[in-house]
Motif scaffolding. Structure first.
Motif, PDB file in Angstrom:
ATOM      1  N   GLU A  75      25.355  52.038  51.175  1.00  0.00           N
ATOM      2  CA  GLU A  75      26.388  53.460  51.198  1.00  0.00           C
ATOM      3  C   GLU A  75      27.444  54.421  52.287  1.00  0.00           C
ATOM      4  OE1 GLU A  75      24.671  55.688  46.923  1.00  0.00           O
ATOM      5  OE2 GLU A  75      23.121  54.961  48.422  1.00  0.00           O
ATOM      6  N   TYR A 116      27.174  40.909  46.962  1.00  0.00           N
ATOM      7  CA  TYR A 116      28.367  40.436  45.959  1.00  0.00           C
ATOM      8  C   TYR A 116      27.476  40.253  44.383  1.00  0.00           C
ATOM      9  CZ  TYR A 116      32.353  41.237  48.403  1.00  0.00           C
ATOM     10  OH  TYR A 116      33.023  41.986  49.164  1.00  0.00           O
ATOM     11  N   PHE A 134      26.550  42.812  43.605  1.00  0.00           N
ATOM     12  CA  PHE A 134      27.323  43.940  42.967  1.00  0.00           C
ATOM     13  C   PHE A 134      27.537  42.887  41.547  1.00  0.00           C
ATOM     14  CE2 PHE A 134      31.508  45.095  42.374  1.00  0.00           C
ATOM     15  CZ  PHE A 134      31.420  46.827  42.911  1.00  0.00           C
ATOM     16  N   LYS A 169      23.744  46.464  37.669  1.00  0.00           N
ATOM     17  CA  LYS A 169      24.713  47.562  37.054  1.00  0.00           C
ATOM     18  C   LYS A 169      24.722  49.541  38.316  1.00  0.00           C
ATOM     19  CE  LYS A 169      27.470  50.611  33.798  1.00  0.00           C
ATOM     20  NZ  LYS A 169      28.637  50.853  34.891  1.00  0.00           N
ATOM     21  N   ALA A 229      26.238  48.854  41.119  1.00  0.00           N
ATOM     22  CA  ALA A 229      27.450  48.090  41.804  1.00  0.00           C
ATOM     23  C   ALA A 229      28.606  49.050  41.471  1.00  0.00           C
ATOM     24  CB  ALA A 229      28.009  47.632  40.074  1.00  0.00           C
ATOM     25  N   ASP A 230      27.523  50.963  40.588  1.00  0.00           N
ATOM     26  CA  ASP A 230      28.427  51.690  40.375  1.00  0.00           C
ATOM     27  C   ASP A 230      27.689  52.991  41.979  1.00  0.00           C
ATOM     28  OD1 ASP A 230      28.678  51.453  37.736  1.00  0.00           O
ATOM     29  OD2 ASP A 230      27.012  52.390  37.115  1.00  0.00           O
ATOM     30  N   MET A 255      28.148  51.489  44.732  1.00  0.00           N
ATOM     31  CA  MET A 255      29.074  50.892  45.780  1.00  0.00           C
ATOM     32  C   MET A 255      30.155  51.136  45.148  1.00  0.00           C
ATOM     33  SD  MET A 255      26.637  50.013  48.516  1.00  0.00           S
ATOM     34  CE  MET A 255      25.344  50.831  47.569  1.00  0.00           C
ATOM     35  N   GLU A 256      30.038  51.452  44.332  1.00  0.00           N
ATOM     36  CA  GLU A 256      31.791  51.673  44.513  1.00  0.00           C
ATOM     37  C   GLU A 256      31.659  53.214  44.214  1.00  0.00           C
ATOM     38  OE1 GLU A 256      34.730  50.372  42.558  1.00  0.00           O
ATOM     39  OE2 GLU A 256      34.075  48.377  43.228  1.00  0.00           O
ATOM     40  N   ALA A 257      31.003  54.280  44.012  1.00  0.00           N
ATOM     41  CA  ALA A 257      31.061  55.622  44.000  1.00  0.00           C
ATOM     42  C   ALA A 257      31.534  55.438  46.120  1.00  0.00           C
ATOM     43  CB  ALA A 257      29.971  56.193  43.890  1.00  0.00           C
ATOM     44  N   ARG A 296      32.379  53.796  48.147  1.00  0.00           N
ATOM     45  CA  ARG A 296      34.337  53.528  48.498  1.00  0.00           C
ATOM     46  C   ARG A 296      34.730  53.976  48.070  1.00  0.00           C
ATOM     47  NH1 ARG A 296      34.835  47.220  46.604  1.00  0.00           N
ATOM     48  NH2 ARG A 296      32.868  46.312  47.450  1.00  0.00           N
ATOM     49  N   ASN A 297      34.566  54.782  46.876  1.00  0.00           N
ATOM     50  CA  ASN A 297      36.026  55.782  46.400  1.00  0.00           C
ATOM     51  C   ASN A 297      35.817  57.221  46.909  1.00  0.00           C
ATOM     52  OD1 ASN A 297      37.410  54.461  44.562  1.00  0.00           O
ATOM     53  ND2 ASN A 297      35.412  54.641  43.228  1.00  0.00           N
TER      54      ASN A 297
END
Length: 79
Positions: free
Chosen positions: A23, A47, A50, A54, A57-58, A60-62, A64-65
């Motif tokens: 993170e 991956y 990922f 879930k 994945a959530d 890691m997406e947060a 990145r964003n």
């Protein structure tokens, strides 16, 4: 006799410490490869988690964003 609380098998590769490192790296703009190197796991492991976890994945997406949101806010304030 086997204790029911004893876990059998390999320990999880991605624990709290690894997820925290991933993170941190992703929040500061690292690529997945760079984040994995920093956290000490392979891209395949990243991956795999990922795809199948879930919550992972959530998070890691947060991460990145977050950098994108900060960049957009800075641009908006500069206008």
């Amino acid at each position: 006799m086997v204790n029911k609380n004893t876990k059998i098998g390999r320990p999880a590769k991605v624990d709290y410490e690894v997820m925290s490192k991933l993170e941190d790296a992703l929040q500061y703009g690292a690529t997945v490869s760079e984040a994995c190197y920093y956290a000490g796991i392979s891209r395949d492991t990243f991956y795999r988690y990922f795809k199948h976890e879930k919550v992972f994945a959530d998070k890691m997406e947060a991460a990145r964003n977050k950098l994108l949101r900060i960049a957009k806010a800075n641009v908006a304030m500069a206008i």
